[in-house]
Design an enzyme around this catalytic site. Structure first.
Site, mmCIF file in Angstrom:
data_model
loop_
_atom_site.group_PDB
_atom_site.id
_atom_site.type_symbol
_atom_site.label_atom_id
_atom_site.label_comp_id
_atom_site.label_asym_id
_atom_site.label_seq_id
_atom_site.Cartn_x
_atom_site.Cartn_y
_atom_site.Cartn_z
ATOM 1 N N LYS A 46 0.849 -1.199 0.000
ATOM 2 C CA LYS A 46 0.000 0.000 0.000
ATOM 3 C C LYS A 46 0.883 1.246 0.000
ATOM 4 O O LYS A 46 2.095 1.160 0.225
ATOM 5 C CB LYS A 46 -0.938 -0.011 1.200
ATOM 6 C CG LYS A 46 -0.304 -0.030 2.571
ATOM 7 C CD LYS A 46 -1.350 -0.385 3.624
ATOM 8 C CE LYS A 46 -0.768 -0.685 4.962
ATOM 9 N NZ LYS A 46 -0.719 0.410 5.902
ATOM 10 N N ARG A 145 -9.978 0.058 15.634
ATOM 11 C CA ARG A 145 -9.761 0.896 14.464
ATOM 12 C C ARG A 145 -10.649 0.358 13.353
ATOM 13 O O ARG A 145 -11.700 0.882 13.087
ATOM 14 C CB ARG A 145 -8.270 0.833 14.106
ATOM 15 C CG ARG A 145 -7.756 1.895 13.214
ATOM 16 C CD ARG A 145 -6.270 1.804 12.984
ATOM 17 N NE ARG A 145 -5.857 0.583 12.312
ATOM 18 C CZ ARG A 145 -4.698 0.415 11.685
ATOM 19 N NH1 ARG A 145 -3.820 1.395 11.664
ATOM 20 N NH2 ARG A 145 -4.398 -0.706 11.086
ATOM 21 N N TYR A 266 15.894 30.842 7.202
ATOM 22 C CA TYR A 266 14.671 31.474 7.716
ATOM 23 C C TYR A 266 14.683 31.537 9.240
ATOM 24 O O TYR A 266 15.108 30.578 9.910
ATOM 25 C CB TYR A 266 13.448 30.658 7.303
ATOM 26 C CG TYR A 266 13.021 30.854 5.857
ATOM 27 C CD1 TYR A 266 12.749 32.123 5.356
ATOM 28 C CD2 TYR A 266 12.871 29.762 5.026
ATOM 29 C CE1 TYR A 266 12.345 32.283 4.036
ATOM 30 C CE2 TYR A 266 12.468 29.905 3.715
ATOM 31 C CZ TYR A 266 12.207 31.180 3.217
ATOM 32 O OH TYR A 266 11.809 31.345 1.929
ATOM 33 N N MET A 314 11.489 24.846 2.054
ATOM 34 C CA MET A 314 10.682 24.016 1.146
ATOM 35 C C MET A 314 11.553 23.179 0.199
ATOM 36 O O MET A 314 11.285 21.994 -0.023
ATOM 37 C CB MET A 314 9.728 24.899 0.335
ATOM 38 C CG MET A 314 8.757 24.101 -0.500
ATOM 39 S SD MET A 314 7.695 25.122 -1.508
ATOM 40 C CE MET A 314 6.638 25.868 -0.298
#
Ligand SMILES: Cc1ncc(COP(=O)(O)O)c(C=O)c1O
Length: 375
Positions: A46, A145, A266, A314
């Protein structure tokens, strides 16, 4: 004047992701040998084979003898069908979304039925078609779940005719803490055994990767490893028995000389302590390199560690290369972000997450190369 050659995109890609299909196959073989015959070891593929590329991983495992493949969603199952021979079995864990039964049947996908409503819908579909189609029934033994909870299980035990029309391919359950040494594993095993003793006879499946290492009592008829195939350690308290499967190398874009009182990146979170050099690397959080690694951990340049400094942005990370030998790092060079010096589990631990998340987040911008595999 120099022109960029278009012949080899790897030569100018920001980052190269190398996926070793032979290592994935070796990991599956190790697990298969631990549990017995090939038919008893499935492969969970998956989330695009945990980020490694299901269209390459699944055929390689089929060639090695794997016959059962597990995904989470019917769309994934349909995509997988297109790359696997007809005798591969594809199981979809996410139940039977309303109105989807015909889609499952059309693509030969076996649904995992998670509640009585799923069972009702599948049996109705089978009766309408006059075909006892296979389905897996998931019994919840403690995850809370997915799967039949205690009340629904009692109901099915009292009214087994609810299964009339379909063929139970497997009774399935899933452990909550398989990677840990906890009494909960034996409790869930006990609940599963009790349920099997009271339900109509059919093969059973309990084990994920870590459960394979809990011993034969947990193996039943089919094991369903995922993360261990891809090199994540299924036995966190002991050495990793699995082979690493991915390597991520990223390119140096620029090297800056810095000095006291300067800051990097940053938020100016990293203040330079003295004369040094900072290299900027072409990977960022948009590529799945976690922002929580800001100012944490290392990359490796020619086997030498270089600490990450400042914030992950990013598209970029910055590393302190002051301690590296002169000329060891220059624009265009590749540095190791994941590899022999930085296993996936180490990166995950430093980022405060798990290897699964690092792998399934591997960036779409990486230049991907699959090596090995016979398919
Ligand atoms: C039901 C089920 N079986 C097997 C697996 C594979 O687990 P692992 O990756 O821990 O081996 C998963 C993964 O989430 C799962 O949900």
């Amino acid at each position: 004047m120099t022109t960029m050659s278009a012949s080899d995109p790897a030569s100018f890609a920001g980052a190269l992701l190398t996926i070793d299909l032979d290592a994935v196959v070796a990991n599956w073989t190790l697990l298969r040998d631990r549990v017995g015959g090939p038919a008893r070891c499935a492969a969970v593929v998956k989330a695009d084979a945990y980020g490694l590329g299901a269209s390459r991983v699944a055929p390689a495992l089929f060639a090695a003898g794997c016959r059962t493949f597990v995904v989470a969603q019917v769309e994934e199952a349909i995509a997988l069908r297109a790359v696997l021979p007809a005798d591969a079995e594809v199981l979809s864990l996410g139940g039977l979304p309303p109105g989807s039964a015909a889609e499952f049947a059309a693509h030969g996908v076996t649904p995992v039925l998670n509640h009585l409503g799923d069972i009702e819908a599948w049996t109705a579909f089978c009766r309408e078609r006059g075909e006892a189609r296979p389905a897996v029934v998931h019994i919840d033994t403690g995850m809370n779940r997915l799967g039949l909870g205690p009340d629904e299980l009692d109901c099915l035990i009292e009214q087994p005719e609810r299964l009339t029309g379909m063929s139970v391919r497997l009774w399935m359950t899933h452990l909550a803490c398989a990677e840990a040494d906890t009494p909960m594993n034996a409790q869930q095993l006990g609940r599963f055994r009790m349920a099997l003793a009271r339900l109509p006879a059919a093969p059973a499946s309990l084990a994920n990767s870590s459960s394979v290492f809990l011993g034969p009592a947990y193996h039943f008829d089919l094991v369903r490893p995922g993360c261990a195939l891809y090199g994540v350690n299924p036995t966190p308290a002991a050495a990793n028995p699995m082979r690493p499967t991915v390597r991520l190398d990223a390119r140096v874009l620029q090297v800056r000389s810095v000095d006291t009182a300067m800051t990097v990146g940053y938020g100016a979170t990293h203040r330079v302590a003295g004369k040094g050099k900072v290299a900027t690397i072409a990977v960022g959080y948009a590529d799945g390199y976690p922002r929580t690694l800001s100012g944490r951990g290392h990359v490796f340049v020619g086997g030498i560690p270089a600490p990450v400094v400042g914030r992950i942005s990013m598209d970029l990370i910055t590393v302190d290369v002051t301690a590296l030998p002169e000329g060891a790092v220059a624009p265009g060079a590749l540095v190791e972000l994941i590899g022999p010096n930085r296993p996936v589990d180490t990166v995950a631990e430093e980022a405060g997450t798990i290897g699964y998340e690092i792998l399934t987040s591997l960036g779409r911008r990486y230049h991907r190369v699959h090596v090995g595999g016979t398919a």
